[in-house]
Scaffold this active site. Structure first.
Site, short mmCIF file in Angstrom:
data_model
loop_
_atom_site.label_atom_id
_atom_site.label_comp_id
_atom_site.label_asym_id
_atom_site.label_seq_id
_atom_site.Cartn_x
_atom_site.Cartn_y
_atom_site.Cartn_z
N ASP A 90 1.26 77.25 44.93
CA ASP A 90 0.58 75.97 44.78
C ASP A 90 1.38 74.85 45.46
OD1 ASP A 90 -1.11 73.85 43.35
OD2 ASP A 90 -1.82 75.68 42.41
N HIS A 131 -1.07 69.22 41.33
CA HIS A 131 -1.92 70.38 41.13
C HIS A 131 -1.14 71.57 40.57
CE1 HIS A 131 -4.56 73.77 42.28
NE2 HIS A 131 -5.55 72.90 42.32
N SER A 168 -9.83 75.80 39.68
CA SER A 168 -8.36 75.76 39.64
C SER A 168 -7.85 75.74 38.21
CB SER A 168 -7.83 74.52 40.36
OG SER A 168 -7.46 74.80 41.67
#
Length: 421
Positions: free
Chosen positions: A169, A201, A357
């Site tokens: 990520d 994220h 996600s």
């Protein structure tokens, strides 16, 4: 996201609003990285054949540099840049001109030559209050209140202890209080950039997997494998990072105590699907997001990888959010809208996000959780256990997807009832 785009999958929100429709990212020539390619070699080659092929590529490249130095027209290229070996899959990336690409395509040792591509990250905005996702994990698919502070999440106290979750990520804020010292920095593929998560994220995803408050597997270890910076990446960096993860798991003897989470999605790209398949054959479990296009996930990578666990998003009242991809390749549905987790910018920072996600790490966390309480010796055993626990026929508008929602199986075991939020 449409053809050639690849990105992370948290969707933007405005405080107090439900999820807006994601705007498609238009595809154009700028999505291709000029002069950069990924070369996949054929299966079954000997080490000598691979070595001879790379020597040939290097000699051709040197000849090209010599002609360039002598004043010939053309573009100076880098040649072979990085090597990838995932189980029995051999690949390399490099910079080549059009003539060299033609030569490579005709090589008897080469399976395919694909242009490298940019991946794009979705923008994110903070939205307060989201507390339903964990309660859903142990509710057997029973709808839960969206904003209630009284939702219980029941789980076995082993809670992922001794298991390692690898998060490919944007990096992870390993000093966040949610991780209690269980998060470490692994690999950073981005040149001239720190391992710091500047986008948020990766920290959010890791918190859903293993945060002490927001995580499914509250005692699992998490490893930051950074392949994205703030905005974009390429297959070159993604594959470098995935390759590093596979090697690290193998070298550390963690195959049956490790899970990889890929909260990323893009147009179908066979070399990456091949890499995910080799990880499976090597004995390593990968969990992937279905994608946020509101379309059939069979056209997305890595969602289309047949032996990865592909996760779609479900809302608190068992409806499919319009953004979530679907289709026969989707294995399971997990909470993916208005999910609260840790965030960038501070060791106590939090944010509420939506997207597949967020759904994928719920299942990656479940894998880590199940690995800590049951001997699951292979990815096939892991997948079978996860799917055998699911609750059927609850998701409204699942299209032609297998209709199975996530469940942690706690009613089979002694449980712990923690306090949350």
């Amino acid at each position: 996201m449409q053809l050639l785009n690849f990105g992370l999958l948290l969707l933007p929100f405005v405080a107090g609003d439900l999820a807006p429709q994601p705007e498609p990212l238009l595809v154009g020539p700028s999505d291709i990285v000029p002069g950069q390619y990924l070369v996949t070699l054929k299966e079954g080659l000997t080490s000598a054949q691979i070595r001879d092929h790379k020597k040939w590529v290097s000699s051709v490249h040197r000849a090209n540099l010599d002609s360039f130095a002598a004043g010939a027209r053309g573009v100076e290229t880098e040649g072979i840049m990085k090597h990838f070996h995932i189980h029995d899959l051999n690949m390399y990336s490099g910079g080549f001109d059009e003539k060299r690409v033609e030569d490579l395509s005709r090589s008897p040792y080469v399976k395919s030559v694909h242009p490298d591509q940019h991946f794009y990250l979705a923008k994110t905005v903070t939205q307060r209050q989201a507390r339903w996702g964990l309660g859903y994990m142990s509710s057997k698919g029973k709808p839960v209140p969206l904003h209630s502070t009284l939702v219980d999440y029941s789980y076995d106290d082993k809670a992922g202890e001794g298991v390692w979750a690898y998060v490919l990520d944007t990096g992870i804020n390993v000093n966040h209080v949610e991780f209690e010292g269980r998060a470490i920095l692994g690999h950073n593929a981005i040149p001239n950039k720190s391992h710091t998560d500047e986008f948020g994220h990766g920290t959010c995803v890791a918190g859903i997997i293993a945060g002490k408050t927001y995580g499914v597997a509250k005692k699992a270890n998490v490893v930051s494998a950074k392949a994205f910076d703030t905005g974009s990446s390429t297959y070159n960096y993604i594959l470098e990072t995935y390759d590093w993860i596979i090697r690290n798991i193998t070298d550390s003897n963690r195959k049956n105590k490790a899970v990889i989470n890929l909260s990323i999605s893009g147009a179908k790209y066979q070399p990456f699907d091949d890499a995910a398949e080799r990880a499976f054959k090597a004995g390593i479990t990968t969990v992937v997001a279905a994608g946020n296009d509101g379309k059939d996930a069979k056209n997305n990578t890595p969602a289309s990888s047949p032996n990865a666990i592909t996760v779609g998003a479900v809302r608190w009242e068992n409806t499919r959010p319009s953004f979530s991809n679907y289709g026969k390749i989707v294995d399971i549905w997990a909470p993916g809208e208005l999910i609260k987790s840790c965030w960038k910018g501070g060791n106590n920072a939090t944010s509420t996000q939506s997207g597949t996600s967020a759904a994928s790490p719920h299942v990656a966390g479940l894998v880590a959780y199940l690995m800590s309480i049951k001997n699951l010796p292979s990815p096939s055993a892991v997948t079978a256990r996860v799917l055998n626990l699911t609750i059927p026929n609850l998701v409204k508008d699942a299209k032609d997807s297998p209709n199975r929602v996530v469940y942690n199986g706690i009613q089979e075991r002694k449980c712990k009832l923690p306090k949350y939020y």
